[in-house]
Enzyme design. Structure first.
Site, PDB file in Angstrom:
ATOM      1  N   ASP A  28       3.907 -59.306  10.583  1.00 34.50           N
ATOM      2  CA  ASP A  28       2.497 -58.387  10.700  1.00 34.50           C
ATOM      3  C   ASP A  28       1.394 -59.283  11.356  1.00 34.50           C
ATOM      4  OD1 ASP A  28       3.733 -56.525   9.272  1.00 34.50           O
ATOM      5  OD2 ASP A  28       2.990 -57.079   7.470  1.00 34.50           O
ATOM      6  N   ARG A 108      -5.381 -64.522  -4.134  1.00 28.26           N
ATOM      7  CA  ARG A 108      -6.193 -63.636  -3.142  1.00 28.26           C
ATOM      8  C   ARG A 108      -7.535 -64.208  -3.153  1.00 28.26           C
ATOM      9  NH1 ARG A 108      -1.760 -63.806  -0.825  1.00 28.26           N
ATOM     10  NH2 ARG A 108      -0.439 -62.055  -0.553  1.00 28.26           N
ATOM     11  N   ASP A 137      -2.963 -55.731  -2.393  1.00 25.32           N
ATOM     12  CA  ASP A 137      -3.591 -56.956  -1.465  1.00 25.32           C
ATOM     13  C   ASP A 137      -4.778 -56.587  -0.496  1.00 25.32           C
ATOM     14  OD1 ASP A 137      -2.352 -59.186  -2.800  1.00 25.32           O
ATOM     15  OD2 ASP A 137      -0.652 -59.395  -1.045  1.00 25.32           O
ATOM     16  N   SER A 188      10.247 -58.338   1.696  1.00 23.99           N
ATOM     17  CA  SER A 188       8.784 -58.801   1.969  1.00 23.99           C
ATOM     18  C   SER A 188       8.643 -59.713   0.905  1.00 23.99           C
ATOM     19  CB  SER A 188       7.795 -57.518   1.801  1.00 23.99           C
ATOM     20  OG  SER A 188       6.759 -58.038   1.975  1.00 23.99           O
TER      21      SER A 188
END
Length: 412
Positions: A28, A108, A137, A188
């Site tokens: 990505d 995060r 996220d 993923s």
């Protein structure tokens, strides 16, 4: 892995605005470099933050430059991750829906913080990430970034330009973007010191048992050693400081325990969780170190905290877990909650012995200089110091409200 790199193409010296991209080296964010350049005409500064994820098979910083980034850098943040994020979560026994130790979620806010710091240093007006429009996220990054700098604008290529994994790979091949993934890579994944997550592929069928290739950090419990393995964990004020008699700093302790618990099949989680965006998602997690540490920490609290503190703290723990999951680390409530939790940890000091065996994690021993466990009061043998005669009066007073109510209602 290189810590810094810079593109030398003289064309990059043009006065273009900058965007700081959270760069993982994956598919990505690799295709995002060119996509951002083409659509927004921005210079891309690729930033990778090391929170304990496995190293790439190549130098992702150099690869970011080869894929068109104006600058690229790796920020080492493992110690900060442990001390400022993992330990506060551990002291609160943070488990989303009482199942998931928040391994991805807790990283995060730190990543968002580092992105903002780089943006300020580089004079960038934009921050970009590789999150989709269906995940949690995107919320954690977007909210975290604007909470620290509301003037920054956010670009989310994968959210804006919805593509399948196969289409992304075709785009990379067409544009000569260097990637290290293949179309048959169906999962993923996200990994850091506190645990690993896996989703997509066959896991989207909630009835299907996770296949063997889902698990990469833990041994299948049936294949784990036949003999149990014991670990002893030392805590000081709620923070682990030693493992099996050896004093360790946070990163080393977690990494060591990760391997020990993993080889005993501990830490596998298969969970249908409620995402922040309103959908249910099937996720698998491998959190060997965090499961053991939370289990041990709770046991030490049971020995050193009073009943009312434990019961009240459980509600606070749930609230903090929700805040972390929902991306509200930099909001106004997290800091006061952590201040309360820190106060409860003043006497959470001692040693816990844990038995690891074929996927199970059981506390089998505990001791503390601040233990509230009094053998004289609890024993049924010699040395019993409990005043048995006091029980009758206590029971009378304890039951008096119900006794009084029963009498009043019986009359009517």
């Amino acid at each position: 892995m290189a810590s810094n790199a810079k593109k030398t193409d003289p064309k990059s010296n043009a006065e273009r605005e900058k965007v700081v991209l959270a760069y993982s080296g994956g598919l990505d964010t690799s295709i995002a470099i060119k996509w951002i350049q083409d659509k927004y005409d921005l210079d891309v500064i690729a930033v990778a933050i090391d929170v304990g994820q496995p190293p790439s098979s190549d130098d992702i910083i150099a690869r970011a430059i080869r894929n068109g980034a104006e600058k690229a850098q790796l920020i080492e943040a493992k110690d900060e991750f442990v001390n400022e994020y993992i330990w506060p979560a551990l002291k609160a026994n943070a488990m989303y829906q009482n199942i998931y130790p928040l391994s991805t979620s807790i990283a995060r806010p730190l990543i968002a913080k580092k992105l903002v710091e780089v943006a300020k240093k580089e004079g960038a007006k934009y921050v970009a990430h590789g999150c989709t429009g269906k995940g949690n996220d995107q919320v954690r990054f977007d909210v975290g970034i604007v909470s620290m700098d509301p003037d920054l604008k956010i670009i989310a290529p994968i959210r804006e330009w919805v593509m399948t994994r196969e289409e992304e790979i075709d785009y990379a091949n067409k544009n000569k973007i260097e990637i290290i993934v293949k179309k048959n890579s169906i999962y993923s994944r996200d990994e850091n010191l506190w645990g690993a997550s896996c989703e997509a592929g066959v896991l989207e069928d909630a009835w299907t048992e996770p296949p063997k290739d889902v698990w990469v950090h833990t041994v299948d419990p049936k294949d784990a050693p036949n003999e149990p393995e014991y670990v002893e964990i030392d805590f000081e004020k709620g923070i682990p400081v030693g493992l099996n008699g050896k004093r360790m700093k946070g990163v080393e302790l977690i990494e060591s325990l990760y391997k020990i618990a993993g080889r005993n099949g501990v830490g596998r989680i298969d969970h249908i969780e409620d995402r922040l965006v309103g959908i249910k998602s099937r996720e698998t997690y491998e959190c060997p170190a965090s499961i053991v540490l939370i289990t041990a920490h709770r046991a030490l609290e049971a020995m050193t905290l009073t009943k009312d503190v434990i019961e009240y703290k459980r509600g606070i723990e749930q609230k903090l877990s929700q805040l972390i999951y929902d991306g509200l680390w930099f909001g106004g409530l997290r800091e006061p909650i952590c201040a309360f939790v820190d106060k409860t940890q003043e006497f959470v000091t001692g040693k816990i012995r844990v038995r690891l065996h074929k996927g199970s994690c059981m506390v089998v021993g505990r001791k503390s200089p601040y233990s509230l466990y009094d053998v004289g009061l609890s024993t049924y043998g010699k040395g019993d110091s409990f005043d048995h005669n006091a029980a009758v009066g206590f029971i009378y007073c304890w039951g008096l409200p119900d006794r009084t109510a029963a009498k009043a209602r019986k009359k009517k």
